[in-house]
Design an enzyme around this catalytic site. Sequence first.
Site, PDB file in Angstrom:
ATOM      1  N   TRP A 102     -15.406  66.211  23.253  1.00  7.16           N
ATOM      2  CA  TRP A 102     -16.406  66.086  24.316  1.00  7.16           C
ATOM      3  C   TRP A 102     -16.067  66.950  25.524  1.00  7.16           C
ATOM      4  O   TRP A 102     -16.940  67.611  26.090  1.00  7.16           O
ATOM      5  CB  TRP A 102     -16.609  64.630  24.718  1.00  7.16           C
ATOM      6  CG  TRP A 102     -17.429  63.871  23.710  1.00  7.16           C
ATOM      7  CD1 TRP A 102     -17.028  62.787  22.987  1.00  7.16           C
ATOM      8  CD2 TRP A 102     -18.772  64.156  23.283  1.00  7.16           C
ATOM      9  NE1 TRP A 102     -18.039  62.378  22.140  1.00  7.16           N
ATOM     10  CE2 TRP A 102     -19.122  63.202  22.298  1.00  7.16           C
ATOM     11  CE3 TRP A 102     -19.706  65.137  23.623  1.00  7.16           C
ATOM     12  CZ2 TRP A 102     -20.370  63.187  21.663  1.00  7.16           C
ATOM     13  CZ3 TRP A 102     -20.954  65.130  22.987  1.00  7.16           C
ATOM     14  CH2 TRP A 102     -21.272  64.169  22.032  1.00  7.16           C
ATOM     15  N   ASP A 172     -16.329  62.552  32.964  1.00  6.07           N
ATOM     16  CA  ASP A 172     -17.287  62.041  31.978  1.00  6.07           C
ATOM     17  C   ASP A 172     -16.741  60.719  31.449  1.00  6.07           C
ATOM     18  O   ASP A 172     -15.935  60.694  30.527  1.00  6.07           O
ATOM     19  CB  ASP A 172     -17.444  63.066  30.847  1.00  6.07           C
ATOM     20  CG  ASP A 172     -18.286  62.517  29.692  1.00  6.07           C
ATOM     21  OD1 ASP A 172     -18.806  61.379  29.804  1.00  6.07           O
ATOM     22  OD2 ASP A 172     -18.415  63.227  28.676  1.00  6.07           O
ATOM     23  N   LYS A 196     -22.607  53.595  25.201  1.00 11.94           N
ATOM     24  CA  LYS A 196     -21.299  53.250  24.670  1.00 11.94           C
ATOM     25  C   LYS A 196     -20.908  51.854  25.167  1.00 11.94           C
ATOM     26  O   LYS A 196     -20.676  50.960  24.387  1.00 11.94           O
ATOM     27  CB  LYS A 196     -20.242  54.283  25.084  1.00 11.94           C
ATOM     28  CG  LYS A 196     -20.627  55.727  24.823  1.00 11.94           C
ATOM     29  CD  LYS A 196     -20.691  56.056  23.342  1.00 11.94           C
ATOM     30  CE  LYS A 196     -21.399  57.364  23.035  1.00 11.94           C
ATOM     31  NZ  LYS A 196     -20.835  58.554  23.650  1.00 11.94           N
TER      32      LYS A 196
END
Length: 360
Positions: A102, A172, A196
């Site tokens: 990511w 993030d 999430k």
Amino acid sequence: MSRVFNFSAGPATLPESVLVQARDEMLDWHGGGMSVMEMSHRDKDFMSIATTAEQDLRDLLGVPANYKVLFMQGGATGQFAAVPMNLLRGKLSADFVVTGAWSLKASKEVTKYGKANIVAKPADGRYNHIPARDGWTLDPEAAYVHYTPNETIEGVEFNWIPEVGQVPLVADFSSTFLSRPIDVSKFGLIYAGAQKNAGPAGITMVIVREDLLGSALPITPSIFDFKQVADNDSMLNTPSCYAWYVCGLVFQWIKREGGLKAIAERNQRKAALLYDCIDSTPFYSNPVAKSDRSWMNVVFTLPDAALDADFLKGTKAAGLPGLKGHRSVGGMRASLYNAMPEAGVQALVDYMKEFARTHG
Ligand SMILES: *Cc1c(COP(=O)(O)O)cnc(C)c1O
């Protein structure tokens, strides 16, 4: 009705009491005779849902008054672009700590708007640890330093907040948002997709220090311009109303559970239970440095990938779905977000011990 323990990495399990409340309020929210899904976002009922959710989030994280909380769309991937468009502020580059898939993706998206300076990356290309801070070469002229506190795919997590001096720190937080208390004042900007650990897909939280607003690149779409979004209370256009509402229910659930400190203690216990099983059963292994193991996404492999299909067939049958590892990594991944009960982790550990005994 029979609910499973869902180990999916995202969209992911939600607290059952939140789903029950959403169900009970589905047709008629608080006697108004309509669903939240049917409300105008300008309606005062929806406004109260939206402002309560923001206040609850501020309370949970202790967000200082000089930070804006935005509810946006486009996911964390949208923020890979929105952050540079808003935060480059005339500078040429941003620093990136690359610890997994990511953060690598985030660093690549930036190159459309400026330069990504990779300040740390595992030398051997294996994302199984967090590179020590003293090995990073930060650029004092960088617009910001970006990192990913939890790498959802590799199961690698920072258990510390990097010190980066005067340059704004951007994170993030998608897969570890609200998993524990954090000191928001250490950050210039935090973003997190909801699906999430905070709610359903379709909404993204951005927490940004006010002094960083107002210098977006001229090409920035209005819906991605943090200043415009902030000035319009995240209602520059129609927001993701229902997802916003469910996130609000999740924030209230976290408060009822005792807040982020209590949630963090439970998350730590859950992770310890599973890692102990992996470490004490030679059949299983986890490649991540012990100090950098994620509480949220626990990856593990079996001694032979040929056993994976059998393992997954059995977990599915046992009511433990969502364990297949990301296609780029293979093996298994158990996501232990806030809403995963300790009983779910215990059920997985019991299954794993039995599987090892019968296949070892
Ligand atoms: C899931 C995830 C993303 C991507 O989120 P989208 O909402 O699908 O764009 C980005 N970063 C991290 C750390 C993630 O876990």
